[in-house]
Motif scaffolding. Structure first.
Motif, PDB file in Angstrom:
ATOM      1  N   ASP A   8       0.909  -1.131  -0.017  1.00  0.00           N
ATOM      2  CA  ASP A   8       0.020   0.047  -0.139  1.00  0.00           C
ATOM      3  C   ASP A   8       0.850   1.316  -0.217  1.00  0.00           C
ATOM      4  OD1 ASP A   8      -1.786   1.959   0.336  1.00  0.00           O
ATOM      5  OD2 ASP A   8      -2.845   1.187   2.323  1.00  0.00           O
ATOM      6  N   ARG A  11      -0.079   7.366   1.798  1.00  0.00           N
ATOM      7  CA  ARG A  11       0.505   7.958   2.920  1.00  0.00           C
ATOM      8  C   ARG A  11      -0.308   9.343   3.447  1.00  0.00           C
ATOM      9  NH1 ARG A  11       2.116   3.554   3.437  1.00  0.00           N
ATOM     10  NH2 ARG A  11       4.159   2.848   3.639  1.00  0.00           N
ATOM     11  N   ASN A  13      -0.547  12.723   4.222  1.00  0.00           N
ATOM     12  CA  ASN A  13       0.399  13.990   4.098  1.00  0.00           C
ATOM     13  C   ASN A  13       0.000  14.814   5.244  1.00  0.00           C
ATOM     14  OD1 ASN A  13       2.369  15.665   2.592  1.00  0.00           O
ATOM     15  ND2 ASN A  13       0.545  16.640   1.891  1.00  0.00           N
ATOM     16  N   GLU A  26      -8.128  13.837   5.542  1.00  0.00           N
ATOM     17  CA  GLU A  26      -6.739  13.394   5.465  1.00  0.00           C
ATOM     18  C   GLU A  26      -6.503  13.475   3.982  1.00  0.00           C
ATOM     19  OE1 GLU A  26      -6.971   9.877   8.581  1.00  0.00           O
ATOM     20  OE2 GLU A  26      -6.892   9.208   6.312  1.00  0.00           O
ATOM     21  N   TYR A  53      -7.178   8.318  14.988  1.00  0.00           N
ATOM     22  CA  TYR A  53      -7.154   8.814  13.871  1.00  0.00           C
ATOM     23  C   TYR A  53      -5.529   8.371  13.258  1.00  0.00           C
ATOM     24  CZ  TYR A  53     -11.484  11.394  13.874  1.00  0.00           C
ATOM     25  OH  TYR A  53     -12.652  12.046  14.091  1.00  0.00           O
ATOM     26  N   SER A  54      -5.654   8.239  11.839  1.00  0.00           N
ATOM     27  CA  SER A  54      -4.346   8.135  11.317  1.00  0.00           C
ATOM     28  C   SER A  54      -3.524   9.529  11.457  1.00  0.00           C
ATOM     29  CB  SER A  54      -4.637   7.837   9.697  1.00  0.00           C
ATOM     30  OG  SER A  54      -5.248   6.593   9.571  1.00  0.00           O
ATOM     31  N   VAL A  55      -2.241   9.400  11.324  1.00  0.00           N
ATOM     32  CA  VAL A  55      -1.369  10.453  11.556  1.00  0.00           C
ATOM     33  C   VAL A  55      -0.494  10.584  10.293  1.00  0.00           C
ATOM     34  CG1 VAL A  55      -1.470  10.694  13.917  1.00  0.00           C
ATOM     35  CG2 VAL A  55       0.261   9.280  12.985  1.00  0.00           C
ATOM     36  N   GLU A  56       0.209  11.689  10.088  1.00  0.00           N
ATOM     37  CA  GLU A  56       1.000  12.166   8.874  1.00  0.00           C
ATOM     38  C   GLU A  56       1.839  11.074   9.000  1.00  0.00           C
ATOM     39  OE1 GLU A  56       2.477  15.969   8.989  1.00  0.00           O
ATOM     40  OE2 GLU A  56       0.525  16.727   9.651  1.00  0.00           O
ATOM     41  N   GLU A  57       2.302  10.748   7.541  1.00  0.00           N
ATOM     42  CA  GLU A  57       3.445   9.549   7.303  1.00  0.00           C
ATOM     43  C   GLU A  57       2.689   8.136   7.497  1.00  0.00           C
ATOM     44  OE1 GLU A  57       5.900   9.970   5.315  1.00  0.00           O
ATOM     45  OE2 GLU A  57       5.384  12.385   5.581  1.00  0.00           O
ATOM     46  N   LYS A  58       1.651   7.926   8.056  1.00  0.00           N
ATOM     47  CA  LYS A  58       1.074   6.633   8.279  1.00  0.00           C
ATOM     48  C   LYS A  58       0.074   6.267   7.035  1.00  0.00           C
ATOM     49  CE  LYS A  58       3.147   5.880  12.072  1.00  0.00           C
ATOM     50  NZ  LYS A  58       4.393   5.022  11.962  1.00  0.00           N
ATOM     51  N   LYS A  59      -0.470   4.860   7.049  1.00  0.00           N
ATOM     52  CA  LYS A  59      -1.353   4.565   5.988  1.00  0.00           C
ATOM     53  C   LYS A  59      -2.685   5.118   6.575  1.00  0.00           C
ATOM     54  CE  LYS A  59       1.055   0.529   4.577  1.00  0.00           C
ATOM     55  NZ  LYS A  59       1.025  -0.735   4.476  1.00  0.00           N
TER      56      LYS A  59
END
Length: 122
Positions: A8, A11, A13, A26, A53-59
């Motif tokens: 995957d 990412r 941003n 996101e 929640y997802s964070v920067e640089e993560k999927k």
């Protein structure tokens, strides 16, 4: 024989959390590898679907919903402003135009309420 691993490549941003924390929009960069420049787009995550929640640089989360019609070149700079807990405006510029879109969220669905494209006159 060479084996290529395809994973995957999406990412996160940048993240934009709604005023009451119910939603997170996101900005996603999706790299297509060396043969293509990739793309950017937006996803919505819902607080009730994730522990955090997802964070920067993560999927992005698997339950995140991709917003159709809000795609751009890789690394797009989306400017998102929440106008209420369930509405936001997104602005971005690609190589040919400036785009302004108003989005309204209702539960786990969204509607593009208005959209405007200002063509570059170069």
């Amino acid at each position: 024989m060479l084996t290529f691993l395809q994973g995957d490549t999406r990412r996160v941003n940048e993240v934009f959390v709604s005023p009451d924390g119910s939603y997170q929009v996101e900005s996603i960069n999706n790299s297509a590898g060396a043969m293509d420049s990739g793309e950017s787009f937006l996803c919505i995550e819902f607080a009730e679907d994730v522990k955090k929640y997802s964070v920067e640089e993560k999927k992005p989360a698997k339950k995140a919903i991709e917003l159709d019609g809000i795609h751009s070149t890789y690394g797009a700079d989306y400017d998102i402003e929440w106008t209420s807990n369930t509405c936001f405006t997104v602005e971005w510029t690609d190589w040919k135009a400036e785009h302004i879109v108003d989005v309204e969220i209702d539960g786990k669905e969204y509607t593009i309420v208005s959209e405007q494209t200002l063509e570059d006159e170069k």
